[in-house]
Design a protein around this motif. Structure first.
Motif, PDB file in Angstrom:
ATOM      1  N   VAL A   1       0.534   4.529   0.099  1.00 16.15           N
ATOM      2  CA  VAL A   1       1.624   3.609  -0.219  1.00 16.15           C
ATOM      3  C   VAL A   1       1.137   2.204  -0.573  1.00 16.15           C
ATOM      4  CG1 VAL A   1       2.075   2.812   2.163  1.00 16.15           C
ATOM      5  CG2 VAL A   1       3.952   2.927   0.494  1.00 16.15           C
TER       6      VAL A   1
ATOM      7  N   THR B   1       8.264   5.384  -1.852  1.00 16.25           N
ATOM      8  CA  THR B   1       7.500   4.163  -1.551  1.00 16.25           C
ATOM      9  C   THR B   1       8.329   3.198  -0.710  1.00 16.25           C
ATOM     10  OG1 THR B   1       6.210   4.382  -3.583  1.00 16.25           O
ATOM     11  CG2 THR B   1       6.306   2.197  -2.577  1.00 16.25           C
TER      12      THR B   1
ATOM     13  N   ARG C   1       7.310   2.029   3.043  1.00 14.88           N
ATOM     14  CA  ARG C   1       7.023   0.608   3.284  1.00 14.88           C
ATOM     15  C   ARG C   1       7.911   0.053   4.391  1.00 14.88           C
ATOM     16  NH1 ARG C   1       5.914  -1.395  -2.908  1.00 14.88           N
ATOM     17  NH2 ARG C   1       3.685  -0.882  -2.917  1.00 14.88           N
TER      18      ARG C   1
ATOM     19  N   LEU D   1       3.991   9.563  -4.724  1.00 20.99           N
ATOM     20  CA  LEU D   1       5.204   8.954  -4.186  1.00 20.99           C
ATOM     21  C   LEU D   1       6.125   8.508  -5.312  1.00 20.99           C
ATOM     22  CD1 LEU D   1       3.780   6.725  -1.304  1.00 20.99           C
ATOM     23  CD2 LEU D   1       5.340   8.665  -1.022  1.00 20.99           C
TER      24      LEU D   1
ATOM     25  N   ASP E   1      -3.367   2.489  -4.945  1.00 22.07           N
ATOM     26  CA  ASP E   1      -2.979   3.274  -6.119  1.00 22.07           C
ATOM     27  C   ASP E   1      -4.071   4.305  -6.399  1.00 22.07           C
ATOM     28  OD1 ASP E   1      -1.686   4.223  -8.321  1.00 22.07           O
ATOM     29  OD2 ASP E   1      -2.343   2.606  -9.646  1.00 22.07           O
TER      30      ASP E   1
END
Length: 295
Positions: free
Chosen positions: A19, A76, A80, A71, A22
């Motif tokens: 998350v 995401t 988060r 995701l 990348d």
């Protein structure tokens, strides 16, 4: 500890390693391998991945013979929001003072949305107090908590209040009716027993799987403990010990598990380069093609 569910393990994996960075899509074989080390059979992992795709947490793509998962924007946002508490300095302390109350109405035919809302409220420390009324300690940021559901919730579905206890109407009995405080204590003690001196319950073939198991157990504990004010617990309440055990174990696993994950991502990148190179070697060159046409 309760049995580790494939969904919790997958969310722990993506929350820890994907998350914030990348790394690109993750191969299904990697996810199956990580969960296999935690005792989850491949069919159960595949079925859970399918459900996470259906609920919009993950997206699925194919690259050659490989199936890849990544995701979504919704996934995401969900992770988060959870990460803020997972990594927070005081995960078992109330957010502010007083109490937050919520009531909501969702039609019977929208069961999936109702389940998602109930799950979100439970994560934020809410418990049903009585028909249609949910209670949580402190000042819950309801707008942020419900942001991942915003596009799906019809207007005026949820109504929230911040309240305080009145002197003549003590809330202690309602708190004990909404939450089983001794059951919460047992969950803390089980977590401490499992991870303070890891034994058979936490054996895994790799640091990556072990870290995934740890975070999955931590997520389950955070979901169980609603962050009640300390006045409802005794002096031996084990939450601080749980935090110490989690942080110490997580720190020990962080470097080796990150190295394992980086190697898996690098292996995929190398495989992609080999695939591209092979494709180019079989493609006719423009020069040879032109010569063949002249002949």
């Amino acid at each position: 500890m309760r049995s580790r569910q494939p969904k919790q393990l997958l969310l722990a994996f993506f929350g820890e390693h994907v998350v914030d960075d990348d790394p690109g899509p993750i191969r299904a074989s990697v996810l199956i391998g990580v969960l296999d080390g935690a005792g989850v059979a491949a069919p159960a992992t595949r079925a859970t991945l399918d459900r996470l795709v259906q609920t919009g947490i993950l997206a699925r793509n194919r690259s050659g013979r490989e199936i890849l998962f990544s995701l979504t924007g919704h996934g995401t946002a969900v992770l988060r929001e959870a990460t803020a508490r997972v990594r927070g300095p005081h995960p078992f302390d109330p957010q502010g003072t007083g109490w937050t109350l919520v009531t909501f109405t969702i039609p019977e035919d929208q069961r999936t949305l109702r389940h998602r809302l109930r799950s979100t409220l439970t994560w934020e420390g809410f418990a049903p107090l009585r028909d249609g009324l949910w209670l949580a300690p402190g000042e819950v940021d309801l707008a942020s908590a419900l942001e991942p559901l915003r596009e799906d919730l019809p207007p005026n579905t949820v109504v929230g209040f911040h309240a305080r206890e009145l002197p003549s109407f003590p809330i202690a009995d309602s708190v004990r009716a909404a939450w089983d405080i001794e059951a919460i204590r047992r969950e803390h003690l089980a977590f401490i027993e499992a991870w303070e001196d890891p034994g058979p319950a936490t054996r895994a073939p790799s640091a990556l799987t072990l870290r995934t198991m740890l975070v999955a157990d931590w997520l389950a504990l955070l979901r169980t403990d609603p962050r009640l004010p300390r006045e409802f617990m005794d002096a031996r309440w084990p939450a601080e010990r749980s935090v110490e055990v989690y942080r110490r174990t997580h720190e020990r696993l962080a470097a080796p598990s990150a190295a394992e994950f980086a190697e898996l991502v690098a292996d995929r990148a190398a495989a992609n380069r080999r695939t591209v190179a092979a494709a180019r070697s079989f493609a006719p060159s423009p020069t040879r093609s032109a010569a063949a046409r002249r002949r």
